[in-house]
Design an enzyme around this catalytic site. Sequence first.
Site, PDB file in Angstrom:
ATOM      1  N   LYS A 253     -48.031 -12.611-135.232  1.00  0.00           N
ATOM      2  CA  LYS A 253     -47.467 -13.959-135.264  1.00  0.00           C
ATOM      3  C   LYS A 253     -45.943 -13.879-135.359  1.00  0.00           C
ATOM      4  O   LYS A 253     -45.400 -12.911-135.891  1.00  0.00           O
ATOM      5  CB  LYS A 253     -47.997 -14.719-136.489  1.00  0.00           C
ATOM      6  N   ARG A 327     -62.668 -16.571-135.090  1.00  0.00           N
ATOM      7  CA  ARG A 327     -63.902 -16.764-134.318  1.00  0.00           C
ATOM      8  C   ARG A 327     -64.722 -15.479-134.240  1.00  0.00           C
ATOM      9  O   ARG A 327     -65.944 -15.523-134.121  1.00  0.00           O
ATOM     10  CB  ARG A 327     -63.558 -17.322-132.922  1.00  0.00           C
TER      11      ARG A 327
END
Length: 478
Positions: A253, A327
Amino acid sequence: MNVKLYNQPLEKIGAELTLEFVDAKTFETHPHHALLTQAGFKAEQEQLCALHEHRLLVCGIDKEMSDELYRSAMATAVKSAMSYAYTSLKCSQYTPERFRALIEGVVLGSYKFESYKSEPKPSKLTEVIFSNENNDGSSNAIDTLETILTQTLVIAKATNFVRSLVNQTPDDMTPKQMAITADILAQSNNLECTILDVNGLEDEKMFAMLSVGRGSAHPPRLIHLAYKPENPKRVITLVGKGLTYDSGGLSLKAATSMVTMKMDKAGGCAVMGIIKAVSELKLDIEVHAFIGAVENMISGNAYKPDDVLRAKNGKTIEVRNTDAEGRLVLADVLGYAQENVKADFLFDYATLTGACMVALGPYTTGVMGHNEALKQEWIEAGAASGEYCGMLPFNRHLKKLIKSDLADVCNVSSKPYGGAITAALFLDNFIDEDMKEKWVHFDIAGSAYTESAWDVHTYGGTGAGVRMTLNWLMEHCK
Ligand code: BES
Ligand code: ZN
Ligand code: ZN
């Protein structure tokens, strides 16, 4: 904060400060109209004016006068009352539903997290006392109000419990520490608790979850808490994303987006809070809470874009972005949960996508799934409990965006739009055929954490998911 209910008219109750909600209409005939006007008071929503010589705190309320506005106003008023030196505050209430909103305002609005302050500043205010009498002289049955008080306190305190877990730093709340926290909760609330460590996860072939955690010095844990009353009306499975830190992994990130990523465990914390409240309310519902507690980090051993992972249900996943890790963890935890518990409903909670915030704004939980009627029930549960929910619809074209040329499915979409939905459609690959209509996914990326106070929320974790889920459970599992 101690919240009490007295079966007495307001003026008979001894408290140092009185709180009064005033709307534009009641303001016109208010006994202190002139004084308040001089002080600039206009009865605008959440506008405060303290008349110390009268030991009175006046809080403006918008003409709509909904429970939501009262809940929020009470949070603002109690925060203000906490800044003075009064030790007790009294207030009257109106309808039973409004009473619920006001209690939530007190408990959620007075929440402070000071564990990391070397000099915490506890407020002098320690009790808020409600009269069962309304300001128009009518009163409500004390039994009804007492039930509401007990119930609401359990749920609001569970919400604060979730907030405090979320607010802990990634170094304090590691996957192992999350498992310890779950175990302590299990002991105090009589829950069953099963923890799988890396060996257990390998035995269960949960390689998607294991891969996400591989780069971290803090190995993953799968946590399973169960509340099993004698004759349950329903069996409910809850699954929570418990990323104790999400650096993004090798798809690292940007520096500014990484800050706050301790909150990526909020889904896992929420399901812990929900099962805590369910067990304290002794609901006749069997509830299972599964949490995938993992840290997503970089290292020479970290999983990589280009890896192909095999999930617990046998499906293969092409990794194109290691920051779409939630996920992957959920794929395995959903598989494990469905294999271990035959449930009537399956709900998952995850700070899954920044795209959900783009779609719905930073306050609203995204509601996704195949069952339209069930999703509608959740929208209503959100509205009734004071949480914002919005539906994001699936369609067959979006489903094509996560196709992989190499594996069964890809962990990111080929297009940069609709990311909250494509993430949910990815999860759909790990929902068994017989559970499709019983599953709802909640993306709490926006609603789980805040850096500026809004509504009943103070800085930090909000406890998103707790109030709306208790509302749905109590409404639909009777
Ligand atoms: N934990 C984040 C999602 C998130 C972002 C939560 C901001 C709260 C605030 C998640 O793991 C993530 O990084 N998602 C990516 C997905 C993308 C790589 C497809 C995102 O949203 O950018
Ligand atoms: Zn991520
Ligand atoms: Zn994440």
